[in-house]
Design a protein around this motif. Structure first.
Motif, PDB file in Angstrom:
ATOM      1  N   LYS A  37       0.769  -1.144  -0.060  1.00  0.00           N
ATOM      2  CA  LYS A  37      -0.095   0.046  -0.041  1.00  0.00           C
ATOM      3  C   LYS A  37       0.917   1.220  -0.084  1.00  0.00           C
ATOM      4  O   LYS A  37       0.432   2.473  -0.142  1.00  0.00           O
ATOM      5  CB  LYS A  37      -0.764   0.068   1.278  1.00  0.00           C
ATOM      6  N   GLY A  38       2.129   1.116   0.292  1.00  0.00           N
ATOM      7  CA  GLY A  38       3.016   2.261   0.630  1.00  0.00           C
ATOM      8  C   GLY A  38       3.131   3.199  -0.558  1.00  0.00           C
ATOM      9  O   GLY A  38       3.592   4.455  -0.203  1.00  0.00           O
ATOM     10  N   VAL A 148       8.759   6.812   8.282  1.00  0.00           N
ATOM     11  CA  VAL A 148       7.272   6.511   8.079  1.00  0.00           C
ATOM     12  C   VAL A 148       6.807   7.810   7.859  1.00  0.00           C
ATOM     13  O   VAL A 148       7.378   8.777   7.656  1.00  0.00           O
ATOM     14  CB  VAL A 148       6.550   6.224   9.697  1.00  0.00           C
ATOM     15  N   ASP A 153       4.770   2.696   6.438  1.00  0.00           N
ATOM     16  CA  ASP A 153       3.973   2.318   7.632  1.00  0.00           C
ATOM     17  C   ASP A 153       4.896   1.741   8.598  1.00  0.00           C
ATOM     18  O   ASP A 153       6.005   1.296   8.102  1.00  0.00           O
ATOM     19  CB  ASP A 153       2.865   1.546   7.397  1.00  0.00           C
ATOM     20  N   TYR A 154       4.602   1.706   9.943  1.00  0.00           N
ATOM     21  CA  TYR A 154       5.196   0.909  11.004  1.00  0.00           C
ATOM     22  C   TYR A 154       3.884   0.403  11.448  1.00  0.00           C
ATOM     23  O   TYR A 154       2.931   0.889  12.058  1.00  0.00           O
ATOM     24  CB  TYR A 154       5.731   1.587  12.067  1.00  0.00           C
ATOM     25  N   GLU A 156       1.277  -0.950   9.841  1.00  0.00           N
ATOM     26  CA  GLU A 156       0.326  -0.008   9.322  1.00  0.00           C
ATOM     27  C   GLU A 156      -0.086   1.246   9.801  1.00  0.00           C
ATOM     28  O   GLU A 156      -0.946   2.058   9.094  1.00  0.00           O
ATOM     29  CB  GLU A 156      -1.331  -1.047   9.341  1.00  0.00           C
ATOM     30  N   ARG A 157       0.477   1.682  10.637  1.00  0.00           N
ATOM     31  CA  ARG A 157       0.316   3.106  11.161  1.00  0.00           C
ATOM     32  C   ARG A 157       1.252   4.207  10.612  1.00  0.00           C
ATOM     33  O   ARG A 157       2.250   3.618   9.731  1.00  0.00           O
ATOM     34  CB  ARG A 157       0.452   3.415  12.668  1.00  0.00           C
ATOM     35  N   TYR A 158       0.958   5.573  10.467  1.00  0.00           N
ATOM     36  CA  TYR A 158       1.478   6.450  10.219  1.00  0.00           C
ATOM     37  C   TYR A 158       1.478   6.944   8.636  1.00  0.00           C
ATOM     38  O   TYR A 158       2.188   7.612   8.036  1.00  0.00           O
ATOM     39  CB  TYR A 158       3.190   6.635  10.591  1.00  0.00           C
ATOM     40  N   ARG A 159       1.023   6.083   7.978  1.00  0.00           N
ATOM     41  CA  ARG A 159       0.988   6.231   6.234  1.00  0.00           C
ATOM     42  C   ARG A 159       0.359   7.516   6.135  1.00  0.00           C
ATOM     43  O   ARG A 159       0.749   8.238   5.042  1.00  0.00           O
ATOM     44  CB  ARG A 159       0.095   5.223   5.716  1.00  0.00           C
ATOM     45  N   ASN A 160      -0.350   8.085   6.986  1.00  0.00           N
ATOM     46  CA  ASN A 160      -1.083   9.298   6.641  1.00  0.00           C
ATOM     47  C   ASN A 160      -0.401  10.471   7.047  1.00  0.00           C
ATOM     48  O   ASN A 160      -0.650  11.910   6.780  1.00  0.00           O
ATOM     49  CB  ASN A 160      -2.470   9.619   7.206  1.00  0.00           C
ATOM     50  N   GLN A 172       6.969   2.441  18.984  1.00  0.00           N
ATOM     51  CA  GLN A 172       6.105   3.603  18.780  1.00  0.00           C
ATOM     52  C   GLN A 172       6.358   4.833  19.718  1.00  0.00           C
ATOM     53  O   GLN A 172       6.378   4.726  20.988  1.00  0.00           O
ATOM     54  CB  GLN A 172       4.692   3.113  19.020  1.00  0.00           C
TER      55      GLN A 172
END
Ligand code: IMP
Ligand code: MG
Length: 173
Positions: A37-38, A148, A153-154, A156-160, A172
């Motif tokens: 997804k990255g 990130v 992501d890490y 699945e977090r932080y992609r946004n 984290q």
């Protein structure tokens, strides 16, 4: 978190790559293939900087092993649906690290018999390379730090996050 690359720096690099692709493929069409997804955010911004007849597709893989010790095993989860025969393919990836993912994807996509294939990676960690593979278009070479944001992501977090940040050692913040 420490910001490594600001949204302005990212936008400047994406515009530069888009102009280069526009020049390199002048008069031809391209198929942009994003690695889920990255690479989603990179693809969507880069596509708007490419002044060519362009179509999109997406591909997804799963890698085994850990970050420190990748097993080298990469499995295809989702293939492209666009016929790639005789097309100019540009594989769009968020980051080139050990190179295992892109080596796998390059070989897999060659099986679709494109006319040409190049790789665009927003980030490159050359010091981490385990197999020889290089991108044709690179936004930034970065040191061996886990980053990130902007799609990366890490767990699945932080992609946004709009900027690319360094994740603190040990998890984290
Ligand atoms: P490679 O197969 O080792 O080149 O790994 C590429 C994939 O690993 C990328 O598509 C990312 O999903 C992930 N990756 C590698 N380094 C980082 C990082 O610093 N942050 C987030 N993901 C990373
Ligand atoms: Mg990832």
């Amino acid at each position: 978190m420490e910001v490594l690359l600001t949204r302005q720096q990212i936008a400047t690099a994406v515009a530069r790559i888009g102009q280069q692709i526009t020049k390199d493929y002048a008069g031809h069409s391209v198929v942009l293939i994003g690695v889920l997804k990255g690479a989603c955010l990179f693809l969507s911004d880069l596509a708007r900087q490419i002044e060519l007849n362009a179509t999109f597709d997406f591909i997804a893989v799963r890698s085994y092993g850990t970050k420190k010790q990748p097993s080298g095993e990469v499995q295809l989860i989702k293939d492209v649906t666009t016929p790639l025969r005789d097309q100019n393919v540009i594989l769009i990836e968020d980051i080139l690290d050990t190179g295992l993912t892109l080596t796998f994807l390059r070989k897999h996509l060659q099986g679709h018999h494109p006319r040409s294939m190049k790789i665009a990676a927003l980030l490159d960690k050359p010091s981490r390379r385990a197999v020889p593979v290089e991108a044709d278009y690179v936004g930034f070479q970065i040191p061996d730090k886990f980053v990130v944001g902007y799609g990366l992501d890490y767990a699945e977090r932080y992609r946004n996050l709009p900027d690319i940040c360094v994740l603190e050692e040990g998890g984290q913040p």
